[in-house]
Design a protein around this motif. Structure first.
Motif, short mmCIF file in Angstrom:
data_model
loop_
_atom_site.label_atom_id
_atom_site.label_comp_id
_atom_site.label_asym_id
_atom_site.label_seq_id
_atom_site.Cartn_x
_atom_site.Cartn_y
_atom_site.Cartn_z
N GLU A 30 42.37 21.46 27.27
CA GLU A 30 43.16 22.23 26.30
C GLU A 30 44.62 21.81 26.31
O GLU A 30 45.29 21.84 25.27
CB GLU A 30 43.09 23.72 26.63
CG GLU A 30 41.86 24.41 26.09
CD GLU A 30 41.96 25.91 26.18
OE1 GLU A 30 41.83 26.43 27.30
OE2 GLU A 30 42.18 26.56 25.14
N VAL A 31 45.13 21.44 27.49
CA VAL A 31 46.52 21.02 27.62
C VAL A 31 46.55 19.68 28.37
O VAL A 31 45.97 19.56 29.45
CB VAL A 31 47.35 22.05 28.40
CG1 VAL A 31 48.78 21.57 28.57
CG2 VAL A 31 47.32 23.40 27.67
N CYS A 48 54.00 17.67 26.62
CA CYS A 48 52.62 18.13 26.70
C CYS A 48 52.04 18.18 25.31
O CYS A 48 52.76 18.50 24.34
CB CYS A 48 52.53 19.53 27.33
SG CYS A 48 52.88 19.57 29.09
N TYR A 102 48.52 19.77 23.15
CA TYR A 102 47.48 20.78 23.31
C TYR A 102 46.57 20.77 22.10
O TYR A 102 46.89 20.20 21.06
CB TYR A 102 48.12 22.15 23.53
CG TYR A 102 48.96 22.66 22.39
CD1 TYR A 102 50.31 22.33 22.28
CD2 TYR A 102 48.42 23.49 21.41
CE1 TYR A 102 51.09 22.81 21.25
CE2 TYR A 102 49.18 23.98 20.37
CZ TYR A 102 50.54 23.63 20.29
OH TYR A 102 51.30 24.10 19.26
#
Lengths: 117, 112
Positions: free
Chosen positions: B3-4, B23, B25
Motif C-alpha cells: 500500500e505504501v 513515498c 501509495y
C-alpha cells in the motif's frame, strides 16, 4: 504536549518468564493505544490495537494468548509477553492518539528492547 | 504491491544539502499523511502532519502531498548531522478504523 512514556526501556530475562511493558500517555487521555513490534532495520509491524475498557483487537498472526494487552484506564495500556522465548526478542513500541480528536496522528513512546536469553 | 512504497536507502548527503524523501501509495482513500523521524533504538517522533493535498512548512522541514499522483515528499533544508535518522512516512484514511499504514523507512546519513 502529547507525550507517551514507555517502561521499561530495556529488559533482559530468561526464557520462560513473563514480561510486562507499560505505556502511559502523560499529558493527554487516549481511548486507543497501539502496540508495534520492530525488527532491526525494518518498519513497524502493528500487533494490536488497545481500546480502553474493552478487549484488544489483534492483527492476523499475532497470538493473543502470548501477547496479553490490558487497557484499564485512559492513560495506561500494558503488554505482557507470556512465557517469553528467544524468538520474542525484539523492539516493542506503543503509541497513543488524543482522546478528543480521532483525526489526530499517533504519538509514540521510546520503545522497549526485549532480550530473552 | 504494498500500500505504501518507500525507498529504504541508505541516503547519504553532505551537511547543508537539501534532502528529498518520498513515498508513493496506492490507496486513494488516504487523507492524512505523516512523517516520523526515528533515531536508533528510539520510538518514532512526529515531524509533520498534513491533511489532503498541499504543502506544509515547519522550520527546515517541508511536507508536500500530491494526491493526484499518490505521492508525498519531505524536504529538509540545510541538513545537519543531527538529522541522521530513519524517516518513516505514514498515512491513513478517514474511515476503516483509522488504521495507519507505515512505509519501510528511509535511512538518512548527513556527513559533517
Amino acid at each position: 504536549g502529547a507525550v507517551v512514556s514507555q517502561h521499561p526501556s530495556w529488559v533482559i530475562c530468561k526464557s520462560g518468564t513473563s514480561v510486562k511493558i507499560e505505556c502511559r500517555s502523560l499529558d493527554f487521555q487516549a481511548t486507543t493505544m497501539f502496540w508495534y513490534r520492530q525488527f532491526p532495520k525494518q518498519s513497524l509491524m502493528l500487533m494490536a490495537t488497545s481500546n480502553e475498557g474493552s478487549k484488544a483487537t489483534y492483527e492476523q498472526g499475532v497470538e493473543k494468548d502470548k501477547f496479553l494487552i490490558n487497557h484499564a484506564s485512559l492513560t495506561l495500556s500494558t503488554l505482557t509477553v507470556t512465557s517469553a522465548h528467544p524468538e520474542d526478542s525484539s523492539f516493542y513500541i506503543c503509541s497513543a492518539r488524543v482522546l478528543w480528536d480521532s483525526n489526530q496522528p499517533q504519538h509514540f513512546g521510546d520503545g522497549t528492547r526485549l532480550s530473552i536469553l | 504491491q504494498k500500500e505504501v512504497e518507500q525507498d529504504p536507502g541508505p541516503l547519504s548527503v553532505p551537511e547543508g544539502a537539501i534532502v528529498s524523501l518520498n513515498c508513493t501509495y496506492s490507496n486513494s482513500a488516504f487523507q492524512y499523511f505523516m512523517w516520523y523521524r526515528q533515531y536508533s533504538r528510539k520510538g518514532p517522533e512526529l515531524l509533520m502532519y498534513t491533511y489532503s493535498s498541499g504543502n506544509k512548512e515547519d522550520g527546515r522541514f517541508t511536507a508536500q502531498v500530491d494526491k493526484s499522483s499518490k505521492y508525498i515528499s519531505l524536504f529538509i533544508r540545510d541538513s545537519q548531522p543531527s538529522d541522521s535518522a530513519t524517516y518513516l512516512c505514514a498515512m491513513r484514511a478517514n474511515t476503516g478504523g483509522f488504521k495507519t499504514i507505515f512505509g519501510a523507512g528511509t535511512r538518512l546519513f548527513v556527513k559533517a
